[in-house]
Design a protein around this motif. Structure first.
Motif, PDB file in Angstrom:
ATOM      1  N   GLY A  75      34.183 -37.898 -54.542  1.00  0.00           N
ATOM      2  CA  GLY A  75      34.271 -37.637 -52.971  1.00  0.00           C
ATOM      3  C   GLY A  75      35.415 -36.351 -52.771  1.00  0.00           C
ATOM      4  N   THR A  76      36.080 -36.029 -53.966  1.00  0.00           N
ATOM      5  CA  THR A  76      36.896 -34.755 -53.762  1.00  0.00           C
ATOM      6  C   THR A  76      36.093 -33.516 -53.960  1.00  0.00           C
ATOM      7  N   VAL A  77      36.776 -32.549 -53.245  1.00  0.00           N
ATOM      8  CA  VAL A  77      36.108 -31.222 -53.367  1.00  0.00           C
ATOM      9  C   VAL A  77      36.663 -30.203 -54.510  1.00  0.00           C
ATOM     10  N   GLN A  78      35.718 -29.702 -55.077  1.00  0.00           N
ATOM     11  CA  GLN A  78      36.392 -28.737 -56.302  1.00  0.00           C
ATOM     12  C   GLN A  78      36.155 -27.297 -55.287  1.00  0.00           C
ATOM     13  N   LEU A  79      36.960 -26.466 -55.449  1.00  0.00           N
ATOM     14  CA  LEU A  79      36.742 -25.131 -55.096  1.00  0.00           C
ATOM     15  C   LEU A  79      37.231 -24.065 -56.129  1.00  0.00           C
ATOM     16  N   GLY A  80      36.364 -23.271 -56.543  1.00  0.00           N
ATOM     17  CA  GLY A  80      36.697 -22.388 -57.862  1.00  0.00           C
ATOM     18  C   GLY A  80      35.789 -21.072 -57.444  1.00  0.00           C
ATOM     19  N   ASP A  81      35.687 -20.352 -58.648  1.00  0.00           N
ATOM     20  CA  ASP A  81      37.023 -20.084 -59.472  1.00  0.00           C
ATOM     21  C   ASP A  81      36.933 -18.828 -59.798  1.00  0.00           C
ATOM     22  N   SER A  82      38.257 -18.257 -59.988  1.00  0.00           N
ATOM     23  CA  SER A  82      38.580 -16.793 -60.152  1.00  0.00           C
ATOM     24  C   SER A  82      38.168 -16.324 -61.374  1.00  0.00           C
ATOM     25  N   LEU A  83      37.928 -15.046 -61.685  1.00  0.00           N
ATOM     26  CA  LEU A  83      37.772 -14.450 -62.789  1.00  0.00           C
ATOM     27  C   LEU A  83      38.839 -13.416 -63.136  1.00  0.00           C
ATOM     28  N   GLU A  84      39.829 -13.897 -64.144  1.00  0.00           N
ATOM     29  CA  GLU A  84      40.832 -12.882 -64.210  1.00  0.00           C
ATOM     30  C   GLU A  84      41.125 -12.454 -65.689  1.00  0.00           C
ATOM     31  N   ASP A  85      41.303 -11.029 -65.879  1.00  0.00           N
ATOM     32  CA  ASP A  85      41.644 -10.829 -66.931  1.00  0.00           C
ATOM     33  C   ASP A  85      43.192 -10.649 -67.408  1.00  0.00           C
ATOM     34  N   VAL A  86      43.927 -11.738 -67.593  1.00  0.00           N
ATOM     35  CA  VAL A  86      45.513 -11.972 -67.716  1.00  0.00           C
ATOM     36  C   VAL A  86      45.707 -12.428 -69.166  1.00  0.00           C
ATOM     37  N   GLY A  87      45.075 -12.252 -70.219  1.00  0.00           N
ATOM     38  CA  GLY A  87      45.204 -12.712 -71.547  1.00  0.00           C
ATOM     39  C   GLY A  87      45.456 -14.233 -71.586  1.00  0.00           C
ATOM     40  N   PHE A  88      46.314 -14.688 -72.371  1.00  0.00           N
ATOM     41  CA  PHE A  88      46.377 -16.166 -72.663  1.00  0.00           C
ATOM     42  C   PHE A  88      47.352 -16.768 -71.597  1.00  0.00           C
ATOM     43  N   ASP A  89      47.408 -16.148 -70.428  1.00  0.00           N
ATOM     44  CA  ASP A  89      48.587 -16.785 -69.249  1.00  0.00           C
ATOM     45  C   ASP A  89      47.576 -17.921 -68.432  1.00  0.00           C
ATOM     46  N   LYS A  90      48.051 -18.972 -68.827  1.00  0.00           N
ATOM     47  CA  LYS A  90      47.290 -20.018 -68.037  1.00  0.00           C
ATOM     48  C   LYS A  90      48.065 -20.711 -66.736  1.00  0.00           C
ATOM     49  N   GLY A  91      48.755 -19.848 -65.899  1.00  0.00           N
ATOM     50  CA  GLY A  91      49.500 -19.893 -64.633  1.00  0.00           C
ATOM     51  C   GLY A  91      48.494 -19.965 -63.673  1.00  0.00           C
ATOM     52  N   VAL A  92      49.038 -20.544 -62.526  1.00  0.00           N
ATOM     53  CA  VAL A  92      48.129 -20.308 -61.221  1.00  0.00           C
ATOM     54  C   VAL A  92      49.044 -19.517 -60.295  1.00  0.00           C
ATOM     55  N   THR A  93      48.440 -18.731 -59.468  1.00  0.00           N
ATOM     56  CA  THR A  93      49.153 -17.773 -58.351  1.00  0.00           C
ATOM     57  C   THR A  93      48.464 -17.999 -57.152  1.00  0.00           C
ATOM     58  N   THR A  94      49.511 -17.750 -56.152  1.00  0.00           N
ATOM     59  CA  THR A  94      49.278 -18.388 -54.909  1.00  0.00           C
ATOM     60  C   THR A  94      48.240 -17.364 -54.157  1.00  0.00           C
ATOM     61  N   ASP A  95      48.333 -16.158 -54.420  1.00  0.00           N
ATOM     62  CA  ASP A  95      47.413 -15.265 -53.897  1.00  0.00           C
ATOM     63  C   ASP A  95      46.004 -15.562 -54.277  1.00  0.00           C
ATOM     64  N   VAL A  96      45.646 -16.118 -55.467  1.00  0.00           N
ATOM     65  CA  VAL A  96      44.170 -16.183 -55.969  1.00  0.00           C
ATOM     66  C   VAL A  96      43.795 -17.583 -55.298  1.00  0.00           C
ATOM     67  N   LEU A  97      44.824 -18.466 -55.232  1.00  0.00           N
ATOM     68  CA  LEU A  97      44.431 -20.049 -54.654  1.00  0.00           C
ATOM     69  C   LEU A  97      44.112 -19.737 -53.308  1.00  0.00           C
ATOM     70  N   SER A  98      44.936 -18.976 -52.574  1.00  0.00           N
ATOM     71  CA  SER A  98      44.639 -18.797 -51.301  1.00  0.00           C
ATOM     72  C   SER A  98      43.284 -18.167 -51.082  1.00  0.00           C
ATOM     73  N   GLU A  99      42.978 -17.067 -51.858  1.00  0.00           N
ATOM     74  CA  GLU A  99      41.761 -16.521 -51.624  1.00  0.00           C
ATOM     75  C   GLU A  99      40.639 -17.812 -51.768  1.00  0.00           C
ATOM     76  N   ILE A 100      40.574 -18.459 -52.865  1.00  0.00           N
ATOM     77  CA  ILE A 100      39.751 -19.372 -53.226  1.00  0.00           C
ATOM     78  C   ILE A 100      39.626 -20.303 -52.054  1.00  0.00           C
ATOM     79  N   ALA A 101      40.860 -20.696 -51.543  1.00  0.00           N
ATOM     80  CA  ALA A 101      40.813 -21.659 -50.335  1.00  0.00           C
ATOM     81  C   ALA A 101      40.090 -21.206 -49.308  1.00  0.00           C
ATOM     82  N   MET A 102      40.465 -19.741 -48.849  1.00  0.00           N
ATOM     83  CA  MET A 102      39.697 -19.426 -47.689  1.00  0.00           C
ATOM     84  C   MET A 102      38.195 -19.322 -47.688  1.00  0.00           C
ATOM     85  N   ARG A 103      37.786 -18.740 -49.016  1.00  0.00           N
ATOM     86  CA  ARG A 103      36.360 -18.630 -49.264  1.00  0.00           C
ATOM     87  C   ARG A 103      35.665 -20.235 -48.848  1.00  0.00           C
TER      88      ARG A 103
END
Ligand SMILES: Cc1cc2nc3c(=O)[nH]c(=O)nc-3n(C[C@H](O)[C@H](O)[C@H](O)COP(=O)(O)OP(=O)(O)OC[C@H]3O[C@@H](n4cnc5c(N)ncnc54)[C@H](O)[C@@H]3O)c2cc1C
Length: 381
Positions: free
Chosen positions: A262-290
């Motif tokens: 029942g959870t809803v999965q929202l995704g997913d960005s395509l980012e060329d940032v090397g081996f950085d496995k962090g999350v960023t609020t700008d990308v997450l808010s874009e995903i949420a808004m879409r």
């Protein structure tokens, strides 16, 4: 350093125990061969545990019909594969294949998607079922769709699973079939020798007739040790997941899906940032808004977790499957879409590796197609 023969000489050592390595190793074990999987473990980049869970055919393989056919074969094998995993281990991968929608937010986008699917259909000799739906057509199938969705493309070939259950099921199958697993071990060197290979980790070394490199992004460094090339780069994808809500979405879409829980999965960005496995609020808010634009009811739903994982991308996005000409018996297996392709990896590729069974068009997946495997590339505009 001591040589570990956990149970003697192995028929095959698979380096990497993610979705790709586990599927191939399961297939090899099904052939009755003695398999060892060596996985680096906790420091892994982990696409296998951070992906979106789609069994997706739509749009795959433009300009590469062999990949389209391979993906379709895998999707068609998924139901019996899921049954086999459940029967062998009790693990239910929660497979559903009701077909999937790719949502478009403008008429231009919809037109472009239609062109792509027409090209795929032409390349498949017309045998490629798809529909192009206006907003009204789409609303008739998914009443909760947002007003700003212009329409969607649909193919009946798409579906989704719980990828964590898939990995669990594969790992349990391996254990049931007496495959060995060495965890938290980084393979640092592979020597080719008469009759096989010696694979060196930090704590031991192991020998085998064949070696399969299925180490995701790790393949780039491992492949040259056995005369292969694996030009793969990390492309980050960030994903959001919501609290459980009443079922409103019975079909997966390319960017929003409701899980069996029942959870809803929202995704997913395509980012060329090397081996950085962090999350960023700008990308997450874009995903949420879409997501909210697609399904306005999500506006009131709480998000409970966000993560990112690194895709294993080749220059053209298609897999690399290749046996070494210099060190026969050494294979590299690198791909994006390891969820979708799990059945063909286990049931087709493993046989190609263990008993030289023919896989049609396998040559199309050789890394030799890249004129310069060292050339840098990106999948992000
Ligand atoms: C955000 C996101 C969404 C995705 N969505 C989908 C989807 O919807 N559908 C789909 O089909 N696919 C999807 N994918 C792709 C899919 O997840 C990957 O294709 C798949 O997980 C790759 O598996 P892998 O085993 O090759 O790589 P990994 O998961 O990276 O595993 C590689 C393993 O090798 C080990 N390793 C590396 N180097 C060494 C070494 N030297 N020695 C020993 N072990 C080593 C690592 O520890 C790791 O465990 C998505 C991926 C991402 C990131």
């Amino acid at each position: 350093m001591e040589t570990h023969h956990l149970a003697g000489f192995y028929d095959a050592i698979v380096v990497g125990g993610g979705l790709v390595g586990s599927a191939v190793a399961y297939g090899i074990a099904r052939e009755g061969a003695r398999v060892l999987v060596i996985d680096e473990g906790d420091d892994a980049f982990g696409a296998s545990v951070g992906n979106f869970g789609l069994v997706w055919v739509q749009g795959k393989g433009i300009g590469q019909p062999a990949y389209t056919a391979w993906t379709r074969e895998s999707a068609a094998l998924w139901p019996s594969f899921a049954d086999a995993l459940r029967d062998e281990t009790g693990v239910d991968t929660q497979l559903l294949q009701p077909g999937g929608f790719d949502l478009c937010f403008s008429d231009d986008e919809l037109e472009e998607r239609e062109k792509q699917l027409l090209q795929l259909s032409n390349e498949a000799g017309g045998d490629y079922a798809f529909e192009v739906l206006s907003h009204a057509d789409l609303k008739a199938r998914i009443p909760q769709i947002g007003e700003s969705v212009a329409g969607a493309t649909y193919t009946p070939m798409d579906g989704h699973v719980n990828p964590l259950k898939l990995l669990l099921g594969l790992r349990r199958c391996l254990a049931n079939r007496n495959a060995h697993l060495v965890n938290s071990e980084r393979v640092a060197r592979i020597d080719s020798q008469p009759g096989g290979f010696v694979v060196h980790g930090q704590r031991g070394r192991w020998s085998s007739a064949r070696v399969v490199l299925a180490a995701g992004l790790g393949n780039k460094d491992l492949a040259p040790m056995v005369g292969l090339q694996a030009p793969v780069v990390p492309i980050r994808g960030q994903v959001l997941i919501s609290e459980r809500v009443a079922t409103f979405l019975r079909f997966p879409t390319a960017t929003v899906r409701q899980t069996a829980e029942g959870t809803v999965q929202l995704g997913d960005s395509l980012e060329d940032v090397g081996f950085d496995k962090g999350v960023t609020t700008d990308v997450l808010s874009e995903i949420a808004m879409r997501g909210v634009k697609a399904f306005p009811l999500l506006r009131d739903v709480r998000l409970v977790r966000a993560w990112s994982a690194l895709r294993v991308m080749t220059p053209d996005g298609f897999p690399i499957y290749q046996e070494s000409a210099i060190c026969p018996g050494a294979f590299s297996v690198s791909c994006h879409s390891g969820v979708t392709l799990a059945p063909v990896h286990a049931l087709r590729l493993a046989r190609w590796i263990t008993c030289d069974c023919v896989v049609p068009s396998i040559q199309a997946f050789s890394a030799d197609r890249f004129r310069n495997p060292y050339e840098s590339f990106s999948h992000v505009d």
